[in-house]
Design an enzyme around this catalytic site. Sequence first.
Site, mmCIF file in Angstrom:
data_model
loop_
_atom_site.group_PDB
_atom_site.id
_atom_site.type_symbol
_atom_site.label_atom_id
_atom_site.label_comp_id
_atom_site.label_asym_id
_atom_site.label_seq_id
_atom_site.Cartn_x
_atom_site.Cartn_y
_atom_site.Cartn_z
ATOM 1 N N ASP A 317 0.906 -1.117 -0.159
ATOM 2 C CA ASP A 317 -0.049 0.044 -0.079
ATOM 3 C C ASP A 317 0.865 1.258 0.082
ATOM 4 O O ASP A 317 2.121 0.959 0.163
ATOM 5 C CB ASP A 317 -0.921 -0.054 1.234
ATOM 6 C CG ASP A 317 -1.783 0.888 1.299
ATOM 7 O OD1 ASP A 317 -2.263 1.668 0.180
ATOM 8 O OD2 ASP A 317 -1.959 1.708 2.429
ATOM 9 N N ASP A 506 -7.095 -2.589 3.129
ATOM 10 C CA ASP A 506 -6.179 -3.476 2.728
ATOM 11 C C ASP A 506 -6.627 -4.862 3.278
ATOM 12 O O ASP A 506 -5.855 -5.659 3.037
ATOM 13 C CB ASP A 506 -4.808 -2.786 3.600
ATOM 14 C CG ASP A 506 -4.312 -1.706 2.947
ATOM 15 O OD1 ASP A 506 -4.593 -1.442 1.463
ATOM 16 O OD2 ASP A 506 -4.013 -0.857 3.811
#
Length: 607
Positions: A317, A506
Amino acid sequence: MITYVKSNRQAQFLLAGTLLMLGGFVCQFHTLSRWYFYLAIIFLGYFATRQAVKLSLEERKVNVDLLMVLAALGALLIGEQAEATVLLFIFSAAEVLERYVTDKSGSAITQLMSAVPETAQLFEDNGSLRTVSTSHLRVGDLILVSKGAQFPIDGVALERTTVSEMALTGEAVPIEKAQGQEVLAGTVNLGEAVRVKVSKTSDQTVFSNIVRLVQEAQDHPSQLARWIDCFEGWYVLAVLLIVPLFILVLMLVQSLSWQEAFYRGMVLLTVASPCALVASVTPATLSAISRAAKLGVLVKGGQAMGNLADISLLFTDKTGTLTEGRFEVVAFQVSEASRSHLLAMTSHSQHPISKAISTYLLEQNVLPKPLQTPVLELAGEGLQSGEFYLINAKAVAHLSDPNGYLIQANNYLTTVFWADSQEVLGFIALEDRLRPEAVEAVKAFQAQGIEVQMLTGDQPSVAQKIAKETTISHFKASCLPADKAEQVKKAVQTETVAMIGDGINDAPALAHAHLGIAMGSGSAIAMETADLVMVQNNLSKLYQVYRLSRKLKSIVVENVVFSVGIMVILIVLNIIGILDLTRGVIFHEGSTILVIVNGLRLLNWKV
């Protein structure tokens, strides 16, 4: 080690048995010698016998403990008290050493973080203070945290202060906390006494989530460890069947006496035991997990450590992972009339962008407006409360924009928009800083042949800038949680995939990867889903643990090859009749000690 012996009953029995064994050897030419050995056998064999009986009767299982106990009893039957004692001594020492590694692994992980205070100073309705247990605190309670004291619970600071988050993130630089910003349990208040409004109960804090994950870590052995555990039961049964046949063959084919054949059978029972093989994986794995904890990475068991060693593709990420996740507002185009409503919405979110906007508005002395509708987090998009939205550019592209906010926002990299269901009402531009160690860590992984790709919900211009700075050649921007999960699902079909993330968005991708890695400062659900938790938010630490996992893999291979090799050699030597019980015990149990010690090297592995 002395402290461990004082607190562990099995270690105490080993010490007592060792002293009695030494007494037996000192008095070996005296009739008292055998009594010393008998007493030593009781102390040295107690725990192995108890475990063997428990598994056999209660769980209908057999293991190496049973083989060792039977071998010792067999040696006693033929008058070999010294050999029986030495056998149980080395086996017991190996067991204690393995238990010591297990306990040391747990204590190292626990010591990674300082203890959180168990009490807090609670404000009563009349303004007085009362000391209460943190378990009694409820969301909305008001507490006081003195200068230099640890925050006992997660909450919101009601005054500006300075905080050290080193216990949680490993970052030594103190952090300035503005009014309304979140403070975490376990961190230290470096400023003056500050009032804190409790935002989470004691069992929901970031700290408590990490501790709970640590407690679960040892329940996930590696695939090889599970295979050896399964193999052990069947192998032990095979040995128990083969030994009587071996004794019979020696008597019938080689015409050995019962005494000689039984003696050779006891040697086979000893050297055929897979003690060293059983100890090849677990002590080394626990040592590696302990060392990883000292580096600031919590690993949820041996399987996660094994997967880390094999990764070929690393997804990451952006916000809070490659970047610090501490946004600063650089442009603010929202009307005065809407700011109280906006603050009320952002105060309900833990996203770094929401926190930055809340901080900015509080510094402008804006007060939150009571909301008539709940605040909803729109995964990958933003926030909603009734007809008002705080969302990204992709989500407002279809709305009317009479003031040209979408065009103005093109001058900035990170922007969010204030809108209703019909029209864009304003925008906020923010900046985030790249983590200092991110570039070095990405290059280090790439040098090992691991491809690094970035998946981010941010707009393409921001993603391109970060990718260029970190030398990442492949990235995908404007990702929704489902997009990230889909990218990972495709990749796992051909690659061994790891995913690093810190937010709720996520979590799906972390779950689909072979190895999910969560930042310790991230959301509880990300840490729940992940296999590794980076308590110290430092990507270079992850690379160090990757190298540690590779070292673990090589040590496990060394241990397995060595233990199987020694076992085969000793069995062959016994079959051809040139191995006595004393040497068999020393070489066989000595190999067990050696593989455990080889694994112990990882406790002090140098980075």
